[in-house]
Design an enzyme around this catalytic site. Structure first.
Site, short mmCIF file in Angstrom:
data_model
loop_
_atom_site.label_atom_id
_atom_site.label_comp_id
_atom_site.label_asym_id
_atom_site.label_seq_id
_atom_site.Cartn_x
_atom_site.Cartn_y
_atom_site.Cartn_z
N ASP A 135 25.70 -61.43 -24.77
CA ASP A 135 27.05 -61.98 -24.82
C ASP A 135 27.80 -61.52 -26.07
OD1 ASP A 135 29.06 -64.19 -25.70
OD2 ASP A 135 28.69 -64.65 -23.60
N TRP A 164 30.60 -65.50 -21.96
CA TRP A 164 30.36 -64.54 -20.87
C TRP A 164 29.02 -64.82 -20.20
CZ3 TRP A 164 34.99 -63.84 -20.64
CH2 TRP A 164 35.79 -63.46 -21.71
N ASP A 165 28.03 -65.26 -20.97
CA ASP A 165 26.75 -65.67 -20.37
C ASP A 165 26.96 -66.81 -19.39
OD1 ASP A 165 24.68 -64.02 -21.31
OD2 ASP A 165 24.54 -65.10 -23.19
N LEU A 166 27.68 -67.83 -19.84
CA LEU A 166 27.89 -69.01 -18.99
C LEU A 166 28.73 -68.68 -17.77
CD1 LEU A 166 28.47 -71.59 -21.84
CD2 LEU A 166 26.49 -71.49 -20.33
#
Length: 405
Positions: A135, A164-166
């Site tokens: 991320d 961005w990960d989530l």
């Protein structure tokens, strides 16, 4: 109200860090059976910070709520066979794998479809070509840190939230549901790949930032001011800070009425020949507007502001510490956050899925300890006998006793 609509799905998750596990967590919170597979001893994220006072990972416990945990060494031929058998097992809602595996031990979509032609695989990666990224490197590459921070010479400012990960996890969960729907309609499986770099680029593109950069050049950071409208932070008399936003004409009117500054802003409009009912005008004069409002906020404590602003159309919030946010969530009976008893940790404030089904919320369910369900899953899902599982345990292919955290 039934808040477990995905109870028919059986998902195998072989992923570490945030994107893949958050995908599995979302599916589990909506009722899917999610079996997380880790190496014995845990993956790279098993002891990731923050840690509880017991030394267990609060990070791992919260991202794996409601899942089952199987510990097996898929780097061995026997362990790889077990992982394949779990991921491709029969059943209408089974045959689904979410992973971020890399290298020669990775289970590919072709590996799955050789066992089950209608298998669904969702592979999380950094770049579409398989290049590594996380991320924080993707965020730097997509330009967001250069939009963030104080006025002055451009110095990139990172954020702590792995957005961005989530977002990739949520997109992956949506991809699972879309692929399941497709399979039910056509009988076909799906190979889905989701790259963090694509997620970030897609998101900033959706907000018009790519088009803006091409047409107008790079936007300079400007502190806590909201871009394109009016919004900024103000200090209070007791040393606190509040964020105040006026996106709409109604919110703007409420702000100058509460603060008693209507005549001042009318004079400002006349002097500049502008109309502050327009968002763009409020943005262009943001520094002047803030300087007019600042003394009003500075003369009042947070408690006084709360009394005067509550019930009005002013859009605002105090800046709170995470400890304050946790205390408020714990005290709120209707909060998405509730205390649970987490093995290896004790009482822990955890969150359920944020969708509200009518008036119902899904309550958070504790995460398993690593390897909690190895023996039960191998017996129930693969029909393995106890002595066979015992032999695998003796050869360290699987770990049946929960790994302490």
């Amino acid at each position: 109200m039934n808040t477990t609509p995905l109870a028919h799905l059986q998902v195998v998750e072989c992923a570490t860090f945030v994107a893949g596990p958050s995908c599995g967590m979302s599916l589990a919170q909506l009722g899917a059976e999610v079996i997380r597979v880790d190496l014995p001893g845990g993956g790279n994220d098993h002891q990731r910070w923050p840690l509880a006072h017991t030394g267990a990972s609060l990070y791992w416990a919260n991202l794996n709520k409601g899942k089952r945990s199987v510990a097996l060494d898929y780097r061995t031929p026997e362990g790889r066979e077990l992982l394949l058998a779990l991921a491709a097992r029969p059943g209408r809602g089974a045959g689904i794998l979410v992973d971020n595996m890399v290298g020669r031990h990775r289970i590919t979509h072709e590996d799955l479809t050789a066992r089950r032609p209608d298998a669904i695989s969702v592979h999380v990666l950094g770049f579409p070509d398989g290049g590594p990224a996380v991320d924080y490197t993707v965020n730097a590459a997509v330009g967001v840190p250069n939009l963030t921070g104080p006025n002055g010479p451009a110095q990139p400012v990172n954020h702590v939230l792995p957005a961005w990960d989530l977002l990739a996890g949520s997109s992956a969960a949506l991809g699972v549901l879309a692929a399941v729907n497709r399979r039910e309609q056509t009988g076909e499986g799906s190979r889905l790949d989701i790259a963090l770099s694509d997620v970030a680029l897609s998101a900033v593109g959706a907000m018009g930032w790519l088009a803006e950069a091409e047409q107008h050049g790079d936007r300079a950071p400007h502190g806590n001011h909201l871009f394109g409208s009016f919004g900024t932070d103000f200090a209070t008399a007791d040393g606190r800070r509040v964020m105040v936003v006026a996106l709409t004409e109604g919110q703007w009117r409420a702000l100058y009425e509460v603060t008693g500054t209507a005549k001042v802003f009318a004079a400002l409009e006349a002097a500049f020949g502008t109309d502050l009912r327009a968002e763009s005008a409020r943005y262009e004069l943001r520094e002047t507007i803030a300087s007019i409002l600042r003394p009003w906020f500075a003369a009042r404590t947070l408690d006084e502001l709360t009394t005067q602003l509550t019930g009005t159309r002013v859009l605002w919030s105090p800046y709170r510490s995470m400890s304050e946010a946790a205390a408020l969530a714990r005290a709120d009976a209707g909060s998405v956050a509730r205390p649970i008893q987490q093995p290896g940790i004790g009482e822990m404030l955890a969150t359920g899925y944020p969708l509200r089904w009518a008036d119902d919320l899904t309550s958070p369910v504790p995460a398993p300890r690593l390897g909690d369900d190895t023996e039960a899953v191998l017996a129930q899902e693969l029909g393995m006998a106890a002595d066979e599982i015992g032999r695998l345990h003796d050869r360290k292919v699987v770990a049946c006793e929960p790994t302490p955290r």
